[in-house]
Write a protein that holds these residues in place. Structure first.
Motif, mmCIF file in Angstrom:
data_model
loop_
_atom_site.group_PDB
_atom_site.id
_atom_site.type_symbol
_atom_site.label_atom_id
_atom_site.label_comp_id
_atom_site.label_asym_id
_atom_site.label_seq_id
_atom_site.Cartn_x
_atom_site.Cartn_y
_atom_site.Cartn_z
ATOM 1 N N PHE A 198 25.737 55.042 43.587
ATOM 2 C CA PHE A 198 25.624 53.868 42.719
ATOM 3 C C PHE A 198 24.450 53.017 43.193
ATOM 4 C CE2 PHE A 198 30.077 55.115 42.918
ATOM 5 C CZ PHE A 198 30.432 55.167 41.573
ATOM 6 N N PRO A 199 23.952 52.116 42.349
ATOM 7 C CA PRO A 199 22.907 51.198 42.822
ATOM 8 C C PRO A 199 23.450 50.233 43.871
ATOM 9 C CG PRO A 199 23.646 50.571 40.627
ATOM 10 C CD PRO A 199 24.276 51.891 40.933
ATOM 11 N N GLU A 200 22.567 49.692 44.673
ATOM 12 C CA GLU A 200 22.977 48.785 45.752
ATOM 13 C C GLU A 200 23.832 47.623 45.260
ATOM 14 O OE1 GLU A 200 19.936 48.558 49.570
ATOM 15 O OE2 GLU A 200 19.425 47.458 47.740
ATOM 16 N N GLN A 201 23.564 47.157 44.036
ATOM 17 C CA GLN A 201 24.300 45.994 43.506
ATOM 18 C C GLN A 201 25.801 46.245 43.403
ATOM 19 O OE1 GLN A 201 21.462 47.504 42.351
ATOM 20 N NE2 GLN A 201 20.814 46.413 40.503
ATOM 21 N N ALA A 202 26.205 47.507 43.389
ATOM 22 C CA ALA A 202 27.625 47.836 43.229
ATOM 23 C C ALA A 202 28.372 47.904 44.556
ATOM 24 C CB ALA A 202 27.762 49.165 42.493
ATOM 25 N N GLU A 203 27.676 47.670 45.665
ATOM 26 C CA GLU A 203 28.274 47.912 46.975
ATOM 27 C C GLU A 203 29.521 47.073 47.226
ATOM 28 O OE1 GLU A 203 26.666 48.933 51.449
ATOM 29 O OE2 GLU A 203 25.323 48.055 49.967
ATOM 30 N N GLY A 204 29.616 45.897 46.628
ATOM 31 C CA GLY A 204 30.774 45.041 46.869
ATOM 32 C C GLY A 204 31.910 45.226 45.888
ATOM 33 N N CYS A 205 31.797 46.151 44.956
ATOM 34 C CA CYS A 205 32.836 46.336 43.929
ATOM 35 C C CYS A 205 34.125 46.871 44.555
ATOM 36 C CB CYS A 205 32.351 47.288 42.849
ATOM 37 S SG CYS A 205 31.027 46.599 41.801
ATOM 38 N N TRP A 239 36.402 48.705 43.383
ATOM 39 C CA TRP A 239 36.816 50.068 43.046
ATOM 40 C C TRP A 239 36.292 51.105 44.041
ATOM 41 C CZ3 TRP A 239 31.997 51.875 42.411
ATOM 42 C CH2 TRP A 239 31.053 51.136 41.679
ATOM 43 N N ARG A 240 35.447 50.673 44.966
ATOM 44 C CA ARG A 240 34.976 51.608 46.000
ATOM 45 C C ARG A 240 36.156 52.196 46.770
ATOM 46 N NH1 ARG A 240 30.522 50.108 50.711
ATOM 47 N NH2 ARG A 240 30.511 52.154 51.746
ATOM 48 N N GLN A 241 37.179 51.379 47.015
ATOM 49 C CA GLN A 241 38.353 51.858 47.738
ATOM 50 C C GLN A 241 39.104 52.906 46.922
ATOM 51 O OE1 GLN A 241 39.264 51.241 50.957
ATOM 52 N NE2 GLN A 241 40.732 52.894 50.539
ATOM 53 N N MET A 242 39.127 52.735 45.611
ATOM 54 C CA MET A 242 39.797 53.706 44.747
ATOM 55 C C MET A 242 39.138 55.084 44.877
ATOM 56 S SD MET A 242 40.418 53.427 40.621
ATOM 57 C CE MET A 242 38.758 53.906 40.165
ATOM 58 N N LEU A 243 37.800 55.103 44.993
ATOM 59 C CA LEU A 243 37.081 56.360 45.167
ATOM 60 C C LEU A 243 37.357 56.958 46.542
ATOM 61 C CD1 LEU A 243 33.657 55.383 43.536
ATOM 62 C CD2 LEU A 243 35.563 56.624 42.500
ATOM 63 N N PRO A 274 32.551 45.219 37.159
ATOM 64 C CA PRO A 274 33.485 44.722 38.177
ATOM 65 C C PRO A 274 34.811 45.478 38.210
ATOM 66 C CG PRO A 274 33.430 43.244 36.287
ATOM 67 C CD PRO A 274 32.347 44.255 36.062
ATOM 68 N N TYR A 275 35.061 46.341 37.231
ATOM 69 C CA TYR A 275 36.302 47.103 37.183
ATOM 70 C C TYR A 275 35.957 48.584 36.977
ATOM 71 C CZ TYR A 275 35.096 46.389 32.303
ATOM 72 O OH TYR A 275 34.407 46.326 31.125
ATOM 73 N N PRO A 276 36.830 49.492 37.404
ATOM 74 C CA PRO A 276 36.504 50.920 37.294
ATOM 75 C C PRO A 276 36.454 51.415 35.864
ATOM 76 C CG PRO A 276 38.718 50.612 38.163
ATOM 77 C CD PRO A 276 38.077 49.252 38.140
ATOM 78 N N GLY A 277 37.345 50.916 35.012
ATOM 79 C CA GLY A 277 37.305 51.263 33.600
ATOM 80 C C GLY A 277 37.532 52.742 33.327
ATOM 81 N N ASN A 278 37.346 53.097 32.068
ATOM 82 C CA ASN A 278 37.558 54.476 31.649
ATOM 83 C C ASN A 278 36.532 55.420 32.258
ATOM 84 O OD1 ASN A 278 38.966 56.384 29.635
ATOM 85 N ND2 ASN A 278 36.803 56.713 29.237
#
Length: 365
Positions: free
Chosen positions: A41-48, A50-54, A14-18
């Motif tokens: 990333f896998p589909e499950q990560a689509e709502g995270c 940190w996508r905006q950070m990328l 749930p967080y971008p982390g190191n």
């Protein structure tokens, strides 16, 4: 002209982390050379979030479907672009996914190099025909470990691939530590994997120590699996004792290190323990199990305990608590100096690009 580096990461935290901070650093280094990074990333990560950070870092992002048939279509779509230098995998050894990648390469007549990054020790449970098929699928892939211990596990498994390692590093600018002292008797541990992280060993050690230190407490940070950890602790004690605190995941992880007098890592298995180095940078003394993948960390001030031995862990905790305050302060300063000297993420990004060059995946500067 081939100018795109693909990275598939089975990362759903749930967080971008190191890890993502390190990958953004690497993408920036590649960008300086005119190479575009594309993160998958896998589909499950689509709502995270940190996508905006990328997106802010101008990194293209896609999500791999769960269905094998849709995965095949996904890879074919990407490979038709014909401008891909290589595909680098993290946190996955899924042979079904790997097979879809390679099938797409055959169908598109676009065979690209694969780098498979192992963040934990390699252990293949395949036998007989399944083992033969697995070796055929990974034939020709570059295998990269995050530590010398992980490489040893790959080599001892009889794999004949190109095998090497680059020790992980830490994006220290995430860690805005403001530690003030070591008076508290609260210890910190990460515990999403109850057995592998040795949470049970810490609980046994604390049971041995709490008569001497009634104010002793253990904070367990959980990035996932909270219900499973709560269940195991309740099975042991009948409830969650007041001296145990279960902490939610946080991107401001330095706050947890600052609130602890020391960090515990009595793990049974580690590829490379990010948290040990993070704790050291935050001047948080570290007591860690002497195991492969962890004992190779180049921070001499770590306090080592025997693996699978709660009594020895308790002794090391006791010895640490008996240290004078000034000695603890000096220990913290030395830990931070060692962490900076050996594990800055700029070093890792430079070594990664040198690795790509050495294998002909990038043109050398």
């Amino acid at each position: 002209m081939k100018n795109t580096a693909l990275f598939y990461m089975y990362y759903t935290a749930p967080y971008p982390g190191n890890f993502l901070a390190s990958m953004i650093m690497l993408a920036g280094r590649l960008k300086e050379r005119g190479i575009t990074s594309h993160f998958i990333f896998p589909e499950q990560a689509e709502g995270c979030y940190w996508r905006q950070m990328l997106a802010d870092a101008e990194i293209a992002v896609s999500f791999l479907p769960e269905s094998p048939a849709r995965q095949l279509s996904f890879w074919r779509m990407l490979l038709r672009q014909k401008n891909i230098l290589f595909l680098h995998l993290h946190f996955t050894d899924n042979m079904s996914e790997r097979l879809m990648m390679k099938a797409a390469m055959v169908l598109c007549h676009n065979k690209i190099p694969l780098v498979v990054h192992y963040h934990n020790h390699y252990s293949s449970h395949a036998r007989g025909l399944k083992l033969v098929l697995k070796k055929l699928i990974i034939h020709g892939d570059h295998l990269l470990g995050c530590s010398a211990g992980v490489v040893d596990s790959l080599k001892s498994s009889g794999l004949h691939n190109d095998i090497d390692f680059i020790e992980n590093a830490i994006a220290f600018d995430r860690l805005k530590s403001v530690r003030t002292g070591y008076e508290q008797h609260n210890f910190l541990q990460f515990g999403f994997d109850y057995e592998r992280k040795g949470v049970d060993l810490s609980l046994e050690a604390f049971c041995l120590l709490r008569k001497k230190y009634p104010d002793l407490s253990l904070s367990i940070s959980l990035s996932s699996n909270r219900e499973a950890v709560e269940k195991k602790i309740t099975e042991k004690f009948g409830k969650i004792p007041g001296w145990i605190r279960l902490l939610p995941p946080t991107e401001d992880i330095y706050r947890y290190y600052d609130q602890a007098c020391a960090f515990l890592s009595p793990s049974r298995e580690e590829g490379f323990c990010y948290s040990v180095v993070e704790a050291a940078y935050c001047k948080c003394p570290v007591i860690a199990s002497d195991i492969s993948g962890q004992n190779g960390i180049s921070i001499p001030e770590i306090i080592w305990c025997k693996s699978e031995n709660p009594s020895d862990l308790a002794e090391k905790i006791d010895a640490f608590l008996c240290m004078p305050g000034e000695e603890k302060r000096k220990l913290g300063e030395s830990l931070k100096s060692s962490a900076i000297r050996c594990y800055d993420v700029k070093r890792w990004a430079a070594q990664m690009t040198a690795y790509y060059e050495k294998r002909g995946l990038l043109i050398a500067k």
